[in-house]
Write a protein that holds these residues in place. Structure first.
Motif, PDB file in Angstrom:
ATOM      1  N   GLN A 290      40.460  42.091  41.995  1.00  0.00           N
ATOM      2  CA  GLN A 290      40.661  41.948  40.565  1.00  0.00           C
ATOM      3  C   GLN A 290      40.544  40.667  40.395  1.00  0.00           C
ATOM      4  O   GLN A 290      40.301  40.003  39.079  1.00  0.00           O
ATOM      5  CB  GLN A 290      42.148  42.471  40.237  1.00  0.00           C
TER       6      GLN A 290
ATOM      7  N   ALA B 282      37.559  38.870  40.068  1.00  0.00           N
ATOM      8  CA  ALA B 282      36.903  39.087  38.736  1.00  0.00           C
ATOM      9  C   ALA B 282      37.233  38.275  37.559  1.00  0.00           C
ATOM     10  O   ALA B 282      36.769  37.749  36.674  1.00  0.00           O
ATOM     11  CB  ALA B 282      36.726  40.373  38.207  1.00  0.00           C
TER      12      ALA B 282
ATOM     13  N   ASP C 207      35.409  35.469  35.545  1.00  0.00           N
ATOM     14  CA  ASP C 207      35.429  36.266  34.195  1.00  0.00           C
ATOM     15  C   ASP C 207      34.087  36.960  34.079  1.00  0.00           C
ATOM     16  O   ASP C 207      33.550  37.137  33.160  1.00  0.00           O
ATOM     17  CB  ASP C 207      35.113  35.079  33.252  1.00  0.00           C
ATOM     18  N   TRP C 208      34.070  37.946  35.364  1.00  0.00           N
ATOM     19  CA  TRP C 208      33.036  39.045  35.590  1.00  0.00           C
ATOM     20  C   TRP C 208      33.641  40.251  35.180  1.00  0.00           C
ATOM     21  O   TRP C 208      34.715  40.424  35.390  1.00  0.00           O
ATOM     22  CB  TRP C 208      32.359  39.044  36.863  1.00  0.00           C
ATOM     23  N   ALA C 209      32.797  41.317  34.902  1.00  0.00           N
ATOM     24  CA  ALA C 209      33.027  42.607  34.784  1.00  0.00           C
ATOM     25  C   ALA C 209      33.640  43.271  36.158  1.00  0.00           C
ATOM     26  O   ALA C 209      33.228  42.768  37.269  1.00  0.00           O
ATOM     27  CB  ALA C 209      32.010  43.527  34.367  1.00  0.00           C
ATOM     28  N   GLN C 210      34.577  44.054  36.113  1.00  0.00           N
ATOM     29  CA  GLN C 210      35.350  44.576  37.343  1.00  0.00           C
ATOM     30  C   GLN C 210      35.213  46.144  37.420  1.00  0.00           C
ATOM     31  O   GLN C 210      35.687  46.722  36.567  1.00  0.00           O
ATOM     32  CB  GLN C 210      36.567  44.048  37.734  1.00  0.00           C
ATOM     33  N   GLY C 211      34.928  46.723  38.618  1.00  0.00           N
ATOM     34  CA  GLY C 211      34.970  48.154  38.708  1.00  0.00           C
ATOM     35  C   GLY C 211      35.801  48.447  40.026  1.00  0.00           C
ATOM     36  O   GLY C 211      35.437  48.199  41.035  1.00  0.00           O
TER      37      GLY C 211
ATOM     38  N   GLU D 152      22.713  46.992  34.896  1.00  0.00           N
ATOM     39  CA  GLU D 152      23.978  47.969  34.512  1.00  0.00           C
ATOM     40  C   GLU D 152      24.433  48.640  35.805  1.00  0.00           C
ATOM     41  O   GLU D 152      23.806  49.340  36.509  1.00  0.00           O
ATOM     42  CB  GLU D 152      23.486  48.698  33.525  1.00  0.00           C
TER      43      GLU D 152
ATOM     44  N   LEU E  69      29.136  48.920  33.587  1.00  0.00           N
ATOM     45  CA  LEU E  69      29.608  47.460  33.747  1.00  0.00           C
ATOM     46  C   LEU E  69      28.155  46.650  33.631  1.00  0.00           C
ATOM     47  O   LEU E  69      27.317  46.915  34.170  1.00  0.00           O
ATOM     48  CB  LEU E  69      30.202  46.726  35.081  1.00  0.00           C
ATOM     49  N   LYS E  70      28.055  45.453  32.827  1.00  0.00           N
ATOM     50  CA  LYS E  70      27.203  44.801  32.953  1.00  0.00           C
ATOM     51  C   LYS E  70      27.158  43.579  34.180  1.00  0.00           C
ATOM     52  O   LYS E  70      28.317  43.033  34.337  1.00  0.00           O
ATOM     53  CB  LYS E  70      26.902  43.868  31.582  1.00  0.00           C
TER      54      LYS E  70
ATOM     55  N   ALA F 260      29.105  41.610  38.354  1.00  0.00           N
ATOM     56  CA  ALA F 260      30.562  42.472  38.543  1.00  0.00           C
ATOM     57  C   ALA F 260      31.084  42.328  39.804  1.00  0.00           C
ATOM     58  O   ALA F 260      30.362  41.759  41.070  1.00  0.00           O
ATOM     59  CB  ALA F 260      30.121  43.586  38.257  1.00  0.00           C
TER      60      ALA F 260
END
Length: 253
Positions: free
Chosen positions: A134, A137, A141-145, A157, A173-174, A177
């Motif tokens: 977390q 990310a 400033d990236w997307a996170q899963g 994607e 998410l793009k 990530a």
């Protein structure tokens, strides 16, 4: 195709009984069996599967810690990672390298390596922090899963099925990530003898946190480490009435 960074941490083996040091400053690590953090094994396996599907171009395994961490890095290479990066942190400074410091290291490496995807174990079984993915990310400033139990990559994607309280949640998410691997994401493979031999020839770069401009200094101080309290023996009761009576006596109802 994506370039994948995957984190591997050396921890006390999950089958070892942990012992607290006499001065209560930490746990005994000398002469104790260590291995790769189980959730990191799952992260490495998922990266390898992406490459086998021709969705990843290269897998770079990263470890942070003392010289002994190279053994863990070689395990990741034997599983199928292409090359390794060892961020050397002396043993006496490892306690200062918390999730925030490690996340800054991964963020710098992601920029240097032009990575598209970072896969980390959801937590390490020593600190159980569940914070590095977390924080990484957030720094990038990236997307996170997080808590991924299923991962699909199509173009740029990512579809991540994640485990949440009471069920599953699917997020898209793009890239780029950060993904953190949960227990049910996959079953890690064992490294075969031929691959173990090949791993010895794979490249491992050695750098320091200073090379990345990261200061290893934690604002968290461990005051004391203690064993959990001994569990008290239970008692048997003959009836529901006696149970309620005992609960009332103990102040639980």
């Amino acid at each position: 195709m994506a370039r994948v960074l995957v984190g591997v941490k050396r921890v006390i083996d999950y089958a070892v009984k942990i012992r607290v040091k006499p001065d209560k400053s930490g746990v005994v690590t000398e002469g104790v069996k260590h291995s790769m953090n189980p959730f990191d094994e799952i992260a490495v396996e998922e990266a390898i599967r992406l490459k086998e599907k021709k969705l990843a171009s290269e897998i770079v395994a990263v470890t942070c810690g003392p010289t002994q961490n190279q053994e863990t890095l070689r395990t990741a290479l034997a599983m199928g990672a292409d090359r390794g990066i060892h961020v050397e942190i002396p043993a006496d400074q490892c306690a200062k390298a918390g999730p925030l410091q490690i996340s800054k290291i991964f963020a710098k490496l992601a920029e240097q390596e032009k990575a598209d995807l970072i896969i980390l174990g959801k937590q390490a079984i020593d600190g159980d922090n569940n914070q590095t993915a977390q924080m990484t990310a957030a720094v990038l400033d990236w997307a996170q899963g997080t808590f991924a139990s299923e991962l699909k990559l199509e173009g740029d994607e990512l579809t991540v099925v994640r485990e949440v309280d009471g069920g599953l949640e699917t997020v898209k998410l793009k890239m780029p990530a950060v993904v953190s691997a949960d227990l049910r994401l996959n079953e890690p493979r064992y490294a075969t003898l031929p691959n173990i031999m090949k791993a010895k020839k794979k490249k491992v770069a050695k750098i320091s946190p200073k090379d990345l401009g990261v200061e290893i200094a934690s604002s968290i101080e461990v005051v004391e480490v203690t064993d959990p309290p001994q569990r008290e023996a239970g008692i048997k009761v003959e009836s529901t009435e006696e149970l309620v009576s005992k609960l009332k006596e103990s102040g639980l109802v």
